[in-house]
Design an enzyme around this catalytic site. Sequence first.
Site, PDB file in Angstrom:
ATOM      1  N   HIS A 188       1.024  -1.250   0.059  1.00  0.00           N
ATOM      2  CA  HIS A 188       0.152   0.157  -0.097  1.00  0.00           C
ATOM      3  C   HIS A 188       1.003   1.448  -0.011  1.00  0.00           C
ATOM      4  CE1 HIS A 188      -2.743   2.812   1.258  1.00  0.00           C
ATOM      5  NE2 HIS A 188      -2.220   3.067   2.233  1.00  0.00           N
ATOM      6  N   GLU A 414      11.275 -10.060 -20.309  1.00  0.00           N
ATOM      7  CA  GLU A 414      11.664  -9.910 -18.959  1.00  0.00           C
ATOM      8  C   GLU A 414      12.469 -11.048 -18.497  1.00  0.00           C
ATOM      9  OE1 GLU A 414       7.688  -8.836 -16.627  1.00  0.00           O
ATOM     10  OE2 GLU A 414       7.009 -10.374 -18.144  1.00  0.00           O
ATOM     11  N   ASP A 438      11.406  -7.169 -13.929  1.00  0.00           N
ATOM     12  CA  ASP A 438      11.735  -8.710 -13.949  1.00  0.00           C
ATOM     13  C   ASP A 438      12.880  -8.971 -14.773  1.00  0.00           C
ATOM     14  OD1 ASP A 438       9.999 -10.314 -12.224  1.00  0.00           O
ATOM     15  OD2 ASP A 438       8.324  -9.613 -13.861  1.00  0.00           O
ATOM     16  N   CYS A 485       8.581  -0.896 -20.184  1.00  0.00           N
ATOM     17  CA  CYS A 485       7.313  -0.533 -19.356  1.00  0.00           C
ATOM     18  C   CYS A 485       7.640  -0.963 -17.626  1.00  0.00           C
ATOM     19  CB  CYS A 485       5.840  -1.168 -19.750  1.00  0.00           C
ATOM     20  SG  CYS A 485       6.181  -3.120 -19.680  1.00  0.00           S
TER      21      CYS A 485
HETATM   22  C1  PEP Z   1       8.407  -5.688 -15.096  1.00  0.00           C
HETATM   23  O1  PEP Z   1       8.698  -6.837 -14.847  1.00  0.00           O
HETATM   24  O2  PEP Z   1       9.216  -4.790 -15.409  1.00  0.00           O
HETATM   25  C2  PEP Z   1       7.140  -5.334 -15.407  1.00  0.00           C
HETATM   26  C3  PEP Z   1       6.880  -4.116 -15.817  1.00  0.00           C
HETATM   27  O3  PEP Z   1       5.972  -6.184 -14.955  1.00  0.00           O
HETATM   28  P1  PEP Z   1       5.602  -6.274 -13.306  1.00  0.00           P
HETATM   29  O4  PEP Z   1       6.625  -5.016 -12.608  1.00  0.00           O
HETATM   30  O5  PEP Z   1       4.279  -6.045 -13.270  1.00  0.00           O
HETATM   31  O6  PEP Z   1       6.072  -7.744 -13.164  1.00  0.00           O
HETATM   32 MG    MG Z   2       7.115  -8.475 -14.696  1.00  0.00          MG
END
Ligand code: PEP
Ligand code: MG
Length: 556
Positions: A188, A414, A438, A485
Amino acid sequence: MAANPSTTLTGRGAGHGQAVGPVVQLAPPARRPADEPAGDPDTAGEVARTALNAVANDLTARAGDADGTLAEVLTVTAQMAADPQLTADIAQRAKHGDGPATAIWDAFDPFLEKLAGLGGYLAERVTDLRSVRDRAVNRALGLPEPGPARLVAPSVVVATDLSPADTSALDLGNVAAIVTEEGGPTSHTAIIAGQLGIPCVVRVAGATELPAGRLVAVDSVRGTVTLDPDDELIAAVTHAETARASVQGTAPATHTADGHPVSVLANVGTLADATSAAATGAVGVGLLRTEVLYLDRATAPSIDEQAAAYRDVLAQFPGGKVVVRTLDSGADKPLPFATQPDEENPALGVRGYRLARPRPELLDDQLAALARAQQDSDAELWVMAPMISTPAEAAEFAALARGHGLTRVGAMVEVPSAALRAREVLAELDFVSIGTNDLAQYTMAADRLRGELADLLDPWQPAVLDLVAATARAGADAGKPVGVCGESAGDPVMALALIGLGVTSLSMAPAAAAEVSHAVTGHTLAECRAVAAAALAATDAAGTREAAQAAVGGRS
Ligand code: PEP
Ligand code: MG
């Protein structure tokens, strides 16, 4: 600026920016009452029920006064306080002779244990449930509610972790930064700090030992808390924050200073996130984390239900692009209806796209729902799978998605194997998006939830940058888009380096978009390439960051 290591605590950066301020420690949590008199069982049951109801009503009222993610989290927490199994257990304990506060405390224990045992996102809700217990216990004992001191000046709030009730009781106007000893990137605290644009560092060992009033500098990008900052560091923080404030309101970038196209997009997890991102000017979404919509669900959502949810998100971005990621269940984001039993290493287990092996119907239903949502929408729906590891998986996913009539199909990069074989992966797809959170975890073999490994998890690690570069090169050769992302896209200097490496879109927490857009529109592609080259020439994470920063500074 290099901080003196002897006076710097490290953790996991969340939120945005930097701040300097005095420490305010949040009051410690309530304790199990010692020797509470039992009294009359009916009265004890009534006192306990009244205390819990009052907490639930208070949380519901606070939810009504809040908005966005905070309102949602407060509502869920109020529901936890009214859980019928919990209230029945408390009544039972009171009947058997426990005092009201003891009955409440002991009835919460098995619930807390169960939630903690589920791991990931659900385990991070433990703080929320504990805060309900503590408030109810103090009410039953006639004590004031535990919670934050009144903040009279901008302060750095330090706590074991913050619950939604703690946050809603804080005077956010006077919160310069948040530092917690526990929590994680999806707790949170981190979510709210990201939404509000407050600097935050979680999982800082020893933070709760800091004396109240001690001056500290908090840096959410480096994940550091520097004790007794000197004048030079204070001036650097003030300068950086003034610069950050001056660019708030910058529209999302669509190109660099010399017209090279790059889009700046938003990462969202709920309809509330999407609505607030659109309200603050986002023109599209580079990552819709669909699992976030269903984290509290015991059963899989139906096709109809999903189609309605996706339609609502798409409707926020007419004419824009929305990249939807299929369910990324497992490890730090377990979905109760999809969790794989007895996994010793969930981060290396049946997570992300791999869930289609035991549960193909979940992916099939989701793709059907997305196809339906696309039909009724003015937004451009792109779909991608998380955790793709081989070109064969990419081909399989593409065939499934296209079979449902989806036309823009991609994958997240990833896993290092996907980056190393990006050429073959991209041959099957229309685009890829790099998840640096990741990718750093798997490249460096460092659990992304462990604050003490933050130095290894750093996206500035040269090996991580090499894999990003290899992926972007494959995209450029194939003429296909390569986005980023992961959280790293929200760091303005990293954003320039990523563009220089050949990345074509950047997606981030909406609070970071203005600063990144300002950096993107203020630099040419050649300058971004110089930043990337400087970073790649360094040999460690501190070196790549400093070299990139110096290359940006050297330009102006
Ligand atoms: C990432 O792994 O960079 C990603 C954007 O996915 P998440 O953070 O949701 O695993
Ligand atoms: Mg990820």
